[in-house]
Enzyme design. Structure first.
Site, PDB file in Angstrom:
ATOM      1  N   ARG A 244     -40.990  38.592   8.637  1.00  0.00           N
ATOM      2  CA  ARG A 244     -40.903  39.357   9.880  1.00  0.00           C
ATOM      3  C   ARG A 244     -41.268  38.440  11.030  1.00  0.00           C
ATOM      4  NH1 ARG A 244     -38.076  42.632   8.428  1.00  0.00           N
ATOM      5  NH2 ARG A 244     -38.313  44.861   8.172  1.00  0.00           N
ATOM      6  N   GLU A 273     -36.670  39.071  18.400  1.00  0.00           N
ATOM      7  CA  GLU A 273     -35.344  39.548  17.978  1.00  0.00           C
ATOM      8  C   GLU A 273     -34.930  40.726  18.846  1.00  0.00           C
ATOM      9  OE1 GLU A 273     -34.494  40.401  13.771  1.00  0.00           O
ATOM     10  OE2 GLU A 273     -35.854  38.754  13.310  1.00  0.00           O
ATOM     11  N   HIS A 291     -31.312  36.835  10.673  1.00  0.00           N
ATOM     12  CA  HIS A 291     -31.864  37.964   9.909  1.00  0.00           C
ATOM     13  C   HIS A 291     -30.856  38.492   8.883  1.00  0.00           C
ATOM     14  CE1 HIS A 291     -35.161  41.238  10.132  1.00  0.00           C
ATOM     15  NE2 HIS A 291     -34.729  41.070   8.899  1.00  0.00           N
TER      16      HIS A 291
END
Ligand SMILES: NC(=O)c1ccc[n+]([C@@H]2O[C@H](COP(=O)([O-])OP(=O)(O)OC[C@H]3O[C@@H](n4cnc5c(N)ncnc54)[C@H](O)[C@@H]3O)[C@@H](O)[C@H]2O)c1
Length: 316
Positions: A244, A273, A291
């Site tokens: 993450r 992000e 991702h």
């Protein structure tokens, strides 16, 4: 019963659900139109990946919802406790994409050890005019075999990554306060199995002894790798983050790349992000992916099947 798979679902998932009598809608409804659509079509189950947010307001506005399903692991986009307090089932597919994420980690690791992230940027520019120069600049690659991989977070993905590492001839050490010891079973194509028993290692020992470090922990309040941690690492370590954004301090990472502590980094997730920092995107020692850890056809099929099976057992 009607299911809206707002961020998509694999065909095998749709087929299984339809065979069980569910009506599956795969329209992608914009976030602001979602409550209207759900109410108008009397949707019973809402399936999402990471794009659609299922917050308290949406849950309150949609009394027909009986189930919310997340295809994947993290449920940061769903108000899980609130939904459960309203007697809505909340399901996900915790292990369906572990192998896919682990393979992406190894794509970054093998690519990093041989400078592929940089060669892929420079070959189109100079491959014909400076072939020998490029050959020389990438001539000091290293092998992963015999090196130590340090893993933070030894859950589903950490353990899947460990299996690949052991198969590649690496030593694996890990730090996970919740996994004191575990058996890692490697299964080969011919049905042979070998089991390795691994034990938790102190955080500082992992930082000090790993040639490569891979993060597989959930998002948390503080960085797990920041300035203090980088200062304890081996010179020339490789860092991978496919967990993450926010578990790794990107500013400290850039400093560690500049001062040589970190030789290269492989990032699939980013603090900001979907707009990663330009310093990260442009850095010549970072291998980048947008991702896509869980984004393989195989993982999407397993996710679709697991969601379908759970929905059938909960709602049928
Ligand atoms: N890149 C991608 O596309 C992608 C896809 C799926 C999952 N993920 C992410 O990968 C991560 C791991 O997923 P998983 O399925 O293995 O989760 P998991 O719950 O199976 O394992 C996580 C482990 O981390 C440990 N942990 C938590 N905090 C820690 C800390 N500070 N130090 C050491 N260990 C710690 C927990 O004890 C747990 O065992 C999650 O952040 C998930 O969101 C990314």
């Amino acid at each position: 019963m009607k299911i809206l798979a707002n961020d998509g679902i694999s065909q095998n998932g749709i087929t299984t659900l339809e065979k069980a009598g569910f009506n599956v809608l795969t329209t992608t409804v914009a976030q602001e139109q979602l409550s209207n659509y759900i109410n108008k079509n009397k949707i019973d189950a809402l399936l999402v990946r990471s794009a659609t947010k299922v917050r308290k307001e949406l849950i309150d506005a949609c009394p027909t919802l009986k189930l919310i399903g997340r295809g994947g692991v993290g449920m940061d986009n769903i108000d899980v406790d609130y939904a459960k307090s309203k007697n809505i089932h909340v399901i996900n597919t915790p292990a369906a994409s572990s192998e896919s994420v682990a393979e992406l980690v190894f794509a970054h690791l093998y690519g990093g050890a041989r400078f592929l992230y940089d060669a892929n940027r420079n070959m189109p520019l100079e491959g014909d005019s400076n072939f020998k120069g490029l050959k020389k600049s990438y001539s000091k690659g290293t092998e992963l075999r015999g090196k130590t991989l340090g893993i933070f977070g030894f859950g589903n993905i950490g353990q899947a990554t460990a299996k690949l590492a052991i198969g590649a001839g690496m030593k694996v050490i890990y730090c996970d306060p919740d996994v004191a010891q575990t058996d890692i079973e490697l299964t080969f194509y011919n049905g042979q199995n070998i089991t390795f028993t691994l034990k938790n290692t102190d955080k500082d020992d992992v930082l000090k002894n790993a040639d490569y470090i891979s993060l597989h922990i959930p998002g948390q309040e503080n960085y797990v790798l920041g300035k203090a941690e980088f200062s304890k690492m081996k010179q020339g370590v490789g860092i991978i983050n496919a967990a993450r954004g926010g578990v790794l301090d990107e500013v400290a990472l850039i400093d560690a790349l500049e001062n040589g502590t970190v030789a290269f980094a492989g990032l699939d997730v980013y603090e900001s992000e979907p707009k990663p920092e330009i310093k990260i995107l442009m850095h010549s020692s970072i291998s980048l992916s947008p991702h896509i850890g869980a984004a393989t056809l195989e993982a999407q099929e397993r996710i679709g099947q697991e969601l379908a099976d759970q929905i059938i057992s909960l709602l049928n």
